[in-house]
Design an enzyme around this catalytic site. Structure first.
Site, short mmCIF file in Angstrom:
data_model
loop_
_atom_site.label_atom_id
_atom_site.label_comp_id
_atom_site.label_asym_id
_atom_site.label_seq_id
_atom_site.Cartn_x
_atom_site.Cartn_y
_atom_site.Cartn_z
N GLU A 1 0.75 3.97 1.17
CA GLU A 1 1.03 4.81 2.54
C GLU A 1 1.97 3.92 3.60
OE1 GLU A 1 -0.99 5.47 7.05
OE2 GLU A 1 -2.33 5.37 5.22
N SER B 1 -9.13 1.24 -2.52
CA SER B 1 -9.28 1.89 -1.38
C SER B 1 -9.14 1.05 -0.11
CB SER B 1 -10.39 2.64 -1.49
OG SER B 1 -10.98 3.30 -0.10
N SER B 2 -8.34 1.16 0.64
CA SER B 2 -8.06 0.29 1.92
C SER B 2 -9.16 0.35 2.84
CB SER B 2 -6.82 0.59 2.69
OG SER B 2 -6.69 0.11 3.94
N ASN B 3 -9.63 1.68 3.09
CA ASN B 3 -10.64 1.96 4.27
C ASN B 3 -12.01 1.48 3.78
OD1 ASN B 3 -12.60 4.69 3.83
ND2 ASN B 3 -10.44 4.99 2.75
N HIS C 1 1.08 -1.30 -0.09
CA HIS C 1 -0.13 -0.02 0.03
C HIS C 1 1.10 1.26 0.03
CE1 HIS C 1 -2.68 3.00 1.38
NE2 HIS C 1 -3.74 2.13 1.12
#
Length: 311
Positions: A131, A227-229, A129
């Site tokens: 981030e 999208s992780s979230n 990822h």
């Protein structure tokens, strides 16, 4: 096309967070001020609609800084970048605007500060990822990634007396707590951040799904696959025993998901724009939904300032 759907319950809060709002505004203001093209390293936020919209306005998304012409204006995405990327951008002479979410920057600052004090780090996050790559890339060594409890067991840090833990901001709150528990059990003296790294928006959207999921027959999460979230919201609903699907666009909805499902829950990840939620509601009305009801929830009032030169 009428179907069994009767009611839509909207999660609150849902959709854009302050960091996403700020990141998109940075690209739009840079385009307005300097004209197209504006180069953006990585997708500004993980949402197909947002990225395509900005492409239409003149943003060019790249992964490799070699693709950016000398003297161009470059924006770093909301996910943050490594020190190596920062150095390369400076060496190539770009005019840089940093759209890194301030809550990710907080983690980077913590890593830099504690590294100076001699700490090594365990990072809880998802491999690959952006981030995670950005946070791990604040250091050249001494930072270890764990994705699950099994990784914690296998970890062989060079030193265990001065260890600190940091977390990707968009994880499942419950998963992160479980992994952190394993980390603390193995390294009892590990230093934790004063405030957890998982961001307020991730926490609030997950809390809202915990309230919503038990009250609905099926939950739709508006969000892109990257999208992780958004992915965590879908997983959370499924863990609570509710059928859940993630859609990148209203056309992704399938009528069979709603057979014998009277009550539909609807939420959106922090990078998904409200216009997509509205379009999904229209599709659900076409499937028979007569009422749309917003759940009570936390009101988010956080705003982050824009970088100098774009205000």
């Amino acid at each position: 096309m009428s179907g069994p759907v009767d009611e839509v319950l909207l999660a609150a809060p849902r959709g854009f967070c302050a960091g996403v709002d700020r990141a998109i505004e940075i690209v739009e203001r840079a385009l307005a001020k300097f004209g197209a093209p504006i180069y953006v390293r990585h997708e500004i936020v993980h949402n197909t609609y947002v990225v395509n919209d900005l492409k239409g306005k003149g943003a060019i998304f790249i992964e490799d800084l070699a693709e950016v012409p000398p003297g161009a204006t470059l924006v770093f995405s909301a996910h943050g970048v490594s020190q190596a990327v920062r150095r390369e951008a400076a060496e190539r002479g770009f005019s840089v605007f940093d759209a890194t979410c301030p809550l990710v920057t907080k983690v980077h600052v913590e890593v830099a500060k504690l590294h100076k004090e001699g700490y090594d780090f365990i990072m809880i996050g998802h491999k690959g990822h952006p981030e995670v790559e950005g946070t791990m890339g604040q250091l050249t060594e001494g930072i270890y990634l764990v994705e699950d409890v099994a990784d914690v067991e296998k970890l062989q840090p060079v030193q265990s007396d001065k260890l600190a833990v940091v977390t990707q901001t968009t994880l499942s709150v419950d998963d992160a707590a479980e992994i952190l528990g394993a980390v603390k059990q193995r390294f009892p003296s590990i230093r934790e951040p004063k405030q957890q790294d998982i961001c307020y928006a991730t926490q609030n959207r997950q809390d809202a799904v915990k309230v919503l999921a038990p009250q609905v027959d099926v939950l739709i999460v508006v969000g892109s696959p990257t999208s992780s979230n958004s992915n965590r919201l879908r997983e959370l609903a499924e863990r609570l025993g509710t059928d859940a699907y993630m859609v990148d666009a209203p056309d992704d909805l399938k009528a069979e998901w709603f057979e014998n499902k009277r009550r539909v829950g609807l939420t959106a990840g922090a990078s998904a724009p409200d216009i997509l939620v509205q379009h999904v509601i229209e599709r659900l009305r076409a499937l028979g939904a007569v009422s749309v009801r917003k759940m009570p929830g936390v009101e988010e009032t956080i705003q982050f300032p824009l970088p100098k030169g774009l205000k």
